[in-house]
Design a protein around this motif. Sequence first.
Motif, PDB file in Angstrom:
ATOM      1  N   MET A 154       0.844  -0.980  -0.084  1.00  0.00           N
ATOM      2  CA  MET A 154       0.049  -0.029   0.131  1.00  0.00           C
ATOM      3  C   MET A 154       0.865   1.168  -0.102  1.00  0.00           C
ATOM      4  O   MET A 154       1.775   1.333   0.571  1.00  0.00           O
ATOM      5  CB  MET A 154      -0.961   0.107   1.172  1.00  0.00           C
ATOM      6  N   PHE A 160       0.364   5.580  -0.196  1.00  0.00           N
ATOM      7  CA  PHE A 160      -0.620   6.787   0.126  1.00  0.00           C
ATOM      8  C   PHE A 160      -0.147   8.162  -0.423  1.00  0.00           C
ATOM      9  O   PHE A 160       1.181   8.270  -0.362  1.00  0.00           O
ATOM     10  CB  PHE A 160      -1.023   6.691   1.485  1.00  0.00           C
ATOM     11  N   PRO A 200       0.767  -0.077   6.142  1.00  0.00           N
ATOM     12  CA  PRO A 200       1.346  -0.414   7.192  1.00  0.00           C
ATOM     13  C   PRO A 200       2.207  -1.494   7.622  1.00  0.00           C
ATOM     14  O   PRO A 200       3.099  -1.495   8.444  1.00  0.00           O
ATOM     15  CB  PRO A 200       0.255  -0.522   8.293  1.00  0.00           C
ATOM     16  N   GLY A 201       2.158  -2.425   6.423  1.00  0.00           N
ATOM     17  CA  GLY A 201       3.248  -3.521   6.655  1.00  0.00           C
ATOM     18  C   GLY A 201       3.086  -4.249   8.081  1.00  0.00           C
ATOM     19  O   GLY A 201       2.089  -4.283   8.788  1.00  0.00           O
ATOM     20  N   GLN A 240       3.073   3.526   9.384  1.00  0.00           N
ATOM     21  CA  GLN A 240       3.151   4.170   8.055  1.00  0.00           C
ATOM     22  C   GLN A 240       4.274   5.426   8.142  1.00  0.00           C
ATOM     23  O   GLN A 240       4.580   6.052   9.222  1.00  0.00           O
ATOM     24  CB  GLN A 240       2.079   4.891   7.950  1.00  0.00           C
ATOM     25  N   TYR A 241       5.152   5.103   7.076  1.00  0.00           N
ATOM     26  CA  TYR A 241       6.645   5.964   6.963  1.00  0.00           C
ATOM     27  C   TYR A 241       6.170   6.964   5.872  1.00  0.00           C
ATOM     28  O   TYR A 241       5.700   6.478   4.740  1.00  0.00           O
ATOM     29  CB  TYR A 241       7.592   5.034   6.696  1.00  0.00           C
TER      30      TYR A 241
END
Lengths: 120, 114
Positions: free
Chosen positions: B31, B33, B97-98, B103-104
């Motif tokens: 994902m 964003f 988010p893994g 989230q990075y």
Amino acid sequence: AQTVTQSQPEMSVQEAETVTLSCTYDTSESDYYLFWYKQPPSRQMILVIRQEAYKQQNATENRFSVNFQKAAKSFSLKISDSQLGDAAMYFCAYDEGYNAGGTSYGKLTFGQGTILTVHP
Amino acid sequence: SAVISQKPSRDICQRGTSLTIQCQVDSQVTMMFWYRQQPGQSLTLIATANQGSEATYESGFVIDKFPISRPNLTFSTLTVSNMSPEDSSIYLCSVGPGQQETQYFGPGTRLLVL
């Protein structure tokens, strides 16, 4: 829709002192994640700390800790022994929902931000 | 944590033109964003970009204005089309988010439209 509210547009603290930044949120979910991000003048978003809603224990990362009150939907950040490098905009963020696989959708809802000034 | 780069880091553009922002990640992620941060404001999600499918846009954002590509698991682009001064913002890509449910963010692209 979920909302995140940071009621303190600006805060200040003396170097080496402690400061607490407030955050409240609104959700009907029972499982979710909460985050504090720091944004210095460089504009890079830096993760400070994260909290899983299903964990009662408050998260800590060195000088940073949270006070997570799930029933009150409150998620405050405490910075101990404040340093000049802590000066930044701080954002509280809510992670919306989970998919069937158990991982987050990853859609963050951010609060308005709190500008933290650290005085030497 | 993932290492994310964005190009360009900043740009000044004339109204009516378009700008394509690139986001590169050092590992494969499901994902990605795209967020917008208007001057003095918080971050607002524009869209979610998953590889192999069309981007999902949030309310208030449309594909004609912000077309997104996601050709593989390490790269995405956001185009800001037919720009106006109101598009002046910082545009940030993020991944997650893994496994760590975090989230990075990339370093952002600062856009000024004249």
